[in-house]
Design a protein around this motif. Structure first.
Motif, PDB file in Angstrom:
ATOM      1  N   ALA A 158     -12.574  -2.869  -0.159  1.00 32.47           N
ATOM      2  CA  ALA A 158     -11.762  -1.905   0.685  1.00 32.47           C
ATOM      3  C   ALA A 158     -11.398  -0.508   0.292  1.00 32.47           C
ATOM      4  O   ALA A 158     -11.693   0.617   1.033  1.00 32.47           O
ATOM      5  CB  ALA A 158     -10.444  -2.646   1.486  1.00 32.47           C
ATOM      6  N   ASP A 204     -12.873 -11.750   0.413  1.00 31.22           N
ATOM      7  CA  ASP A 204     -11.694 -12.433   0.844  1.00 31.22           C
ATOM      8  C   ASP A 204     -11.850 -13.918   1.020  1.00 31.22           C
ATOM      9  O   ASP A 204     -10.910 -14.913   0.559  1.00 31.22           O
ATOM     10  CB  ASP A 204     -11.309 -11.830   2.123  1.00 31.22           C
ATOM     11  N   GLY A 208      -6.355  -1.447  -4.572  1.00 36.41           N
ATOM     12  CA  GLY A 208      -7.091  -0.922  -3.439  1.00 36.41           C
ATOM     13  C   GLY A 208      -6.887   0.632  -3.071  1.00 36.41           C
ATOM     14  O   GLY A 208      -7.619   1.507  -3.129  1.00 36.41           O
ATOM     15  N   GLU A 229      -3.096  -4.812  -3.098  1.00 36.90           N
ATOM     16  CA  GLU A 229      -3.064  -3.418  -2.312  1.00 36.90           C
ATOM     17  C   GLU A 229      -2.708  -2.381  -3.077  1.00 36.90           C
ATOM     18  O   GLU A 229      -3.455  -1.318  -2.693  1.00 36.90           O
ATOM     19  CB  GLU A 229      -2.037  -3.795  -1.355  1.00 36.90           C
ATOM     20  N   ASP A 249      -8.789  -3.001   4.845  1.00 41.77           N
ATOM     21  CA  ASP A 249      -8.066  -4.074   4.424  1.00 41.77           C
ATOM     22  C   ASP A 249      -7.617  -5.140   5.441  1.00 41.77           C
ATOM     23  O   ASP A 249      -7.803  -6.399   5.432  1.00 41.77           O
ATOM     24  CB  ASP A 249      -7.017  -3.831   3.490  1.00 41.77           C
ATOM     25  N   SER A 270       0.905  -1.168  -0.043  1.00 40.97           N
ATOM     26  CA  SER A 270       0.165  -0.136  -0.014  1.00 40.97           C
ATOM     27  C   SER A 270       0.937   1.107  -0.014  1.00 40.97           C
ATOM     28  O   SER A 270       0.494   2.151  -0.708  1.00 40.97           O
ATOM     29  CB  SER A 270      -0.929   0.114   1.294  1.00 40.97           C
ATOM     30  N   VAL A 307     -16.031  -6.673   2.277  1.00 42.14           N
ATOM     31  CA  VAL A 307     -14.415  -7.058   2.064  1.00 42.14           C
ATOM     32  C   VAL A 307     -14.271  -8.419   2.685  1.00 42.14           C
ATOM     33  O   VAL A 307     -13.509  -9.046   1.910  1.00 42.14           O
ATOM     34  CB  VAL A 307     -13.640  -5.997   2.703  1.00 42.14           C
ATOM     35  N   LYS A 336     -11.341  -6.381   7.205  1.00 47.34           N
ATOM     36  CA  LYS A 336     -12.214  -6.890   6.168  1.00 47.34           C
ATOM     37  C   LYS A 336     -13.652  -7.138   6.861  1.00 47.34           C
ATOM     38  O   LYS A 336     -14.482  -8.084   6.844  1.00 47.34           O
ATOM     39  CB  LYS A 336     -11.742  -8.367   6.027  1.00 47.34           C
ATOM     40  N   ASP A 369     -11.417  -8.326  -2.629  1.00 45.32           N
ATOM     41  CA  ASP A 369     -11.246  -7.759  -1.221  1.00 45.32           C
ATOM     42  C   ASP A 369     -10.541  -6.354  -1.224  1.00 45.32           C
ATOM     43  O   ASP A 369     -11.010  -5.395  -0.523  1.00 45.32           O
ATOM     44  CB  ASP A 369     -10.946  -8.919  -0.275  1.00 45.32           C
ATOM     45  N   ASP A 370      -9.621  -6.084  -1.892  1.00 47.79           N
ATOM     46  CA  ASP A 370      -8.861  -4.863  -1.641  1.00 47.79           C
ATOM     47  C   ASP A 370      -9.534  -3.744  -2.626  1.00 47.79           C
ATOM     48  O   ASP A 370      -9.362  -2.578  -2.304  1.00 47.79           O
ATOM     49  CB  ASP A 370      -7.524  -4.934  -2.157  1.00 47.79           C
ATOM     50  N   ARG A 422      -5.795   0.645   4.813  1.00 51.09           N
ATOM     51  CA  ARG A 422      -5.178  -0.296   5.313  1.00 51.09           C
ATOM     52  C   ARG A 422      -6.226  -0.635   6.701  1.00 51.09           C
ATOM     53  O   ARG A 422      -6.396  -1.975   6.641  1.00 51.09           O
ATOM     54  CB  ARG A 422      -3.913   0.298   6.232  1.00 51.09           C
TER      55      ARG A 422
END
Length: 165
Positions: free
Chosen positions: A145, A130, A82, A79, A119, A26, A126, A122, A141-142, A116
């Motif tokens: 997020a 995942d 996202g 990451e 992520d 990230s 999210v 979750k 999922d990212d 963050r």
């Protein structure tokens, strides 16, 4: 394993940094976002954000082919995707106001922290993404997020500009 997929999936091997490779991924997304914005403005950044999702999905498929772990920690391209989604409201704001990329620096910080947080914890969709246990879930999922973080950035900006100022 496909060397190009590994290079992309680990974002030039940032995914091998310890501890917390997701946070490093990230963090690495931030100067890349700045560079893209400087090179081509908001529209290049938007196109790159969409492209990194699809290229990252491909790299994740390649890196997890035949593996038991569907989401190895060294894959951090998700990451980047996202984090860039979380930055979209900030960079759109700088573009609309004809400001430098870092003029809304608190927005960059909020996008990083919120992304963050979503992520790692979750929540809701999210976590659902995942739990897919496939390459698309790794990316989704990212993405989700990032959407939640972007909405949080907008809410914080509204609070600051409409209530505090």
């Amino acid at each position: 394993m496909n060397a190009l997929a590994r290079l992309i999936g680990t974002v030039f091997y940032v995914g091998h940094m310890r501890p917390a490779p997701g946070t490093w991924g990230s963090f690495a997304a931030l100067p890349l976002a700045y560079l893209l914005y400087q090179l081509g403005g908001f529209w290049l950044f938007l196109i790159a954000t969409i492209a990194v999702f699809f290229v990252g999905w491909w790299a994740t498929i390649e890196m997890t082919k035949g593996a038991e772990d569907h989401d190895p920690s060294e894959i951090v391209v998700d990451e980047v995707a996202g984090q860039w989604i979380a930055l979209l409201p900030v960079l759109h704001g700088t573009w609309m106001l004809d400001l430098g990329a870092l003029a809304l620096l608190p927005g960059w910080v909020a996008a990083f922290v919120l992304f963050r947080a979503f992520d790692i914890t979750k929540p809701w969709l999210v976590g659902w993404a995942d739990r897919r246990d496939d390459a698309l879930g790794v990316m989704l999922d990212d993405v989700i997020a990032g959407i939640f973080a972007g909405l949080g950035v907008l809410a914080l900006a509204a609070l600051f500009h409409l209530v505090i100022m």
